[in-house]
Design an enzyme around this catalytic site. Structure first.
Site, PDB file in Angstrom:
ATOM      1  N   HIS A   1       0.879  -1.174   0.000  1.00 35.34           N
ATOM      2  CA  HIS A   1       0.000   0.000   0.000  1.00 35.34           C
ATOM      3  C   HIS A   1       0.918   1.226   0.000  1.00 35.34           C
ATOM      4  O   HIS A   1       2.023   1.177   0.552  1.00 35.34           O
ATOM      5  CB  HIS A   1      -0.845  -0.037   1.272  1.00 35.34           C
ATOM      6  CG  HIS A   1      -1.878   1.027   1.370  1.00 35.34           C
ATOM      7  ND1 HIS A   1      -1.591   2.301   1.781  1.00 35.34           N
ATOM      8  CD2 HIS A   1      -3.208   1.009   1.114  1.00 35.34           C
ATOM      9  CE1 HIS A   1      -2.706   3.014   1.781  1.00 35.34           C
ATOM     10  NE2 HIS A   1      -3.701   2.261   1.375  1.00 35.34           N
TER      11      HIS A   1
ATOM     12  N   ASP B   1       3.710  -3.632   8.128  1.00 29.99           N
ATOM     13  CA  ASP B   1       2.401  -3.013   7.952  1.00 29.99           C
ATOM     14  C   ASP B   1       1.352  -4.084   8.253  1.00 29.99           C
ATOM     15  O   ASP B   1       1.162  -5.005   7.455  1.00 29.99           O
ATOM     16  CB  ASP B   1       2.287  -2.494   6.511  1.00 29.99           C
ATOM     17  CG  ASP B   1       0.909  -1.931   6.199  1.00 29.99           C
ATOM     18  OD1 ASP B   1      -0.012  -2.116   7.003  1.00 29.99           O
ATOM     19  OD2 ASP B   1       0.777  -1.305   5.125  1.00 29.99           O
TER      20      ASP B   1
ATOM     21  N   GLN C   1      -3.833  -4.878   7.295  1.00 31.13           N
ATOM     22  CA  GLN C   1      -4.787  -5.877   6.784  1.00 31.13           C
ATOM     23  C   GLN C   1      -4.641  -7.224   7.478  1.00 31.13           C
ATOM     24  O   GLN C   1      -5.305  -8.183   7.083  1.00 31.13           O
ATOM     25  CB  GLN C   1      -4.610  -6.053   5.267  1.00 31.13           C
ATOM     26  CG  GLN C   1      -4.892  -4.814   4.441  1.00 31.13           C
ATOM     27  CD  GLN C   1      -6.370  -4.428   4.382  1.00 31.13           C
ATOM     28  OE1 GLN C   1      -7.248  -5.164   4.822  1.00 31.13           O
ATOM     29  NE2 GLN C   1      -6.651  -3.241   3.851  1.00 31.13           N
TER      30      GLN C   1
ATOM     31  N   LYS D   1     -10.107  -0.360  10.698  1.00 31.81           N
ATOM     32  CA  LYS D   1     -10.265  -1.573   9.884  1.00 31.81           C
ATOM     33  C   LYS D   1     -10.611  -2.776  10.766  1.00 31.81           C
ATOM     34  O   LYS D   1     -10.763  -3.886  10.270  1.00 31.81           O
ATOM     35  CB  LYS D   1      -8.976  -1.866   9.117  1.00 31.81           C
ATOM     36  CG  LYS D   1      -8.652  -0.832   8.039  1.00 31.81           C
ATOM     37  CD  LYS D   1      -7.522  -1.321   7.170  1.00 31.81           C
ATOM     38  CE  LYS D   1      -6.846  -0.224   6.393  1.00 31.81           C
ATOM     39  NZ  LYS D   1      -7.661   0.321   5.323  1.00 31.81           N
TER      40      LYS D   1
ATOM     41  N   CYS E   1      -4.743   2.246  -3.692  1.00 31.65           N
ATOM     42  CA  CYS E   1      -3.527   2.857  -3.131  1.00 31.65           C
ATOM     43  C   CYS E   1      -2.341   1.902  -3.269  1.00 31.65           C
ATOM     44  O   CYS E   1      -1.513   1.784  -2.357  1.00 31.65           O
ATOM     45  CB  CYS E   1      -3.708   3.274  -1.678  1.00 31.65           C
ATOM     46  SG  CYS E   1      -5.068   4.412  -1.435  1.00 31.65           S
TER      47      CYS E   1
HETATM   48  N1  C6P Z   1      -6.095   0.430   2.849  1.00 32.01           N
HETATM   49  C1  C6P Z   1      -7.921  -0.122   1.374  1.00 32.01           C
HETATM   50  O1  C6P Z   1      -9.037   0.064   0.889  1.00 32.01           O
HETATM   51  P1  C6P Z   1      -4.862   4.017   7.026  1.00 32.01           P
HETATM   52  O2  C6P Z   1      -5.480   4.786   5.913  1.00 32.01           O
HETATM   53  O3  C6P Z   1      -3.675   4.719   7.637  1.00 32.01           O
HETATM   54  O4  C6P Z   1      -5.851   3.549   8.045  1.00 32.01           O
HETATM   55  O5  C6P Z   1      -4.333   2.642   6.388  1.00 32.01           O
HETATM   56  C2  C6P Z   1      -3.446   2.672   5.319  1.00 32.01           C
HETATM   57  C3  C6P Z   1      -3.140   1.297   4.844  1.00 32.01           C
HETATM   58  C4  C6P Z   1      -1.874   0.789   5.047  1.00 32.01           C
HETATM   59  N2  C6P Z   1      -1.546  -0.453   4.671  1.00 32.01           N
HETATM   60  C5  C6P Z   1      -2.430  -1.275   4.088  1.00 32.01           C
HETATM   61  C6  C6P Z   1      -2.006  -2.667   3.715  1.00 32.01           C
HETATM   62  C7  C6P Z   1      -3.728  -0.817   3.847  1.00 32.01           C
HETATM   63  O6  C6P Z   1      -4.600  -1.637   3.253  1.00 32.01           O
HETATM   64  C8  C6P Z   1      -4.090   0.487   4.215  1.00 32.01           C
HETATM   65  C9  C6P Z   1      -5.449   1.040   3.914  1.00 32.01           C
HETATM   66  C10 C6P Z   1      -7.460   0.772   2.489  1.00 32.01           C
HETATM   67  O7  C6P Z   1      -7.187  -1.018   0.995  1.00 32.01           O
HETATM   68  C11 C6P Z   1      -7.675   2.213   2.163  1.00 32.01           C
HETATM   69  S1  C6P Z   1      -6.702   2.763   0.814  1.00 32.01           S
END
Ligand code: C6P
Length: 406
Positions: free
Chosen positions: A121, A198, A201, A224, A364
């Protein structure tokens, strides 16, 4: 048996009257919230709201207890050795930016190597790419195999060049791939690199043990995993965090401020400048308790079963391509696909007509889209409240999209 239908009843937004009923398949972007989390927020704002770590009156003491109690809860959940190693952030993005900015600026030198992957991401890719550029370090990304897994041979080649840091995702938000974190971390450590994971997910969907994984940093987002928006966690090993300079400065993170010099508070406060989102932290605590009540092993199994059913049924439709690993390997409940002749945004819009909410776009993850040779995919992501009927509604909706564009 995991009773997803019963779980769904705990989520008011999924039980609103009206036809067609809502099938929510975009939890990868942000999950829905159960009544217990909503109640925890209402209760906090009704009984204990105050700033934290500042007041001596009863409300302030109650807010301190709720906030710091959740920190203890997070530490136990992640099996962190100490709650001092748990820093509250706004989310995964802020947590990774904290590490890349603070550790990266303090430790990277010209010519050093930063290793990322092509399935990241942007939140785990761009902060490291930027700090590498700023410090004159090299930035390389592990390639993928045809089945959407990290190419471990390429990883070994990059490790042989002695990177300083390896930053990668536990689970791909597009492919559902679960990376072998423990092995990759041990291999990174063997060549002297630190690991920044990270877990955006993974933490919502499977048991996480930071001591077992042995990662140096781990980032996650509350929204999430059934918690409110606006709160996330950075776990970091104490020795690394103590050696790092502050990320932001201001209130709460200082020990002493004079005209000549400022000294900083101990962990975790050194990295929590300003007023935190206390109510959201309390909501995160309620979400963790709820998920633990369901059991992370059962959650992971349930989501794998849903993904397996979706992959099987989508693959059976002519003109549909499913990306990522098959269901014969452990994989997460994220299923990206393409429908011949129908743009992913049209697929998503036509699914929405049938009450099915999915995400379409580049998610993203533009370097990954480039690898896949597409600009966008349609993505269904499953969570605790999804049932096998939801998979059927997804597949019916995809067939509807195919008929509309036939
Ligand atoms: N992915 C998706 O629809 P934030 O925005 O900081 O809570 O998370 C960012 C982020 C970082 N790493 C991974 C692997 C992610 O999937 C995400 C967020 C969402 O896939 C929104 S783009």
């Amino acid at each position: 048996m995991f009773d997803a239908a019963a779980v769904k009843r705990d989520f008011p937004i999924l039980n609103q009257p009206g036809e067609p009923s809502l099938v929510f398949l975009d939890s990868g972007a942000s999950s829905q919230k159960p009544q217990v989390v909503i109640d925890a927020l209402v209760n906090y704002y009704s009984t204990a709201n105050s700033n934290v770590h500042r007041g001596v009156y009863k409300l302030a003491v109650a807010a301190d207890a709720a906030f710091d109690g959740t920190r203890e809860q997070v530490a136990m959940w992640l099996n962190a050795p100490s709650s001092d190693e748990v820093i509250f952030t706004r989310g995964t993005t802020e947590a990774i930016n904290l590490v890349a900015s603070s550790w990266g600026r303090a430790n990277l030198q010209p010519g050093d190597l930063v290793v990322s992957t092509l399935m990241e991401h942007h939140s785990s890719f761009v902060p490291w790419q930027m700090v590498a550029e700023e410090k004159g370090a090299r930035f390389e990304a592990v390639r993928l195999t045809a089945s959407g897994e990290l190419d471990q041979d390429h990883y070994q080649e990059l490790l042989a060049q002695h990177p300083k840091v390896v930053a990668f995702t536990h689970v791909s938000n597009v492919l559902g791939t679960i990376n072998p974190v423990k092995e990759m971390t041990a291999q990174a450590h063997a060549v002297g690199a630190i690991v920044c994971l990270d877990a955006a997910q993974s933490a919502p969907h499977m048991a996480i043990d930071v001591q077992d994984l042995d990662v140096d940093f781990l980032a996650l987002s509350g929204h999430k995993m059934l918690a409110p928006m606006g709160v996330g966690v950075l776990y970091g090993k104490r020795a690394l965090l103590e050696a790092m300079p502050p990320y932001q400065s201001g209130g709460s993170m200082i020990r002493k401020v004079t005209l000549e010099k400022t000294t900083f508070a101990n962990l975790p406060h050194k990295f929590e400048a300003g007023t935190p989102s206390v109510g959201d932290v309390v909501g995160l605590g309620a979400a963790i308790s709820y998920l633990q009540g369901l059991g992370f092993a059962d959650i992971a199994r349930h989501e794998h079963d849903l993904a397996a059913a979706a992959i099987g049924q989508l693959n059976a439709l002519p003109g549909v391509t499913v990306y990522g690993p098959g269901a014969d390997v452990p994989r997460a409940g994220v299923v990206s696909f393409a429908v011949d002749g129908v743009h992913p945004h049209d697929v998503a819009a036509l699914l929405d007509e049938k009450g099915v909410a999915v995400r379409a776009g580049h998610h993203c993850a533009q370097p990954l889209m480039r690898e896949l040779g597409v600009t966008a995919t349609t993505r269904a992501s499953f969570y605790v409240y999804n049932t096998i009927d939801d998979v059927d509604r997804l597949v019916e909706g995809v067939r509807h999209a195919q008929r509309v564009f036939a």
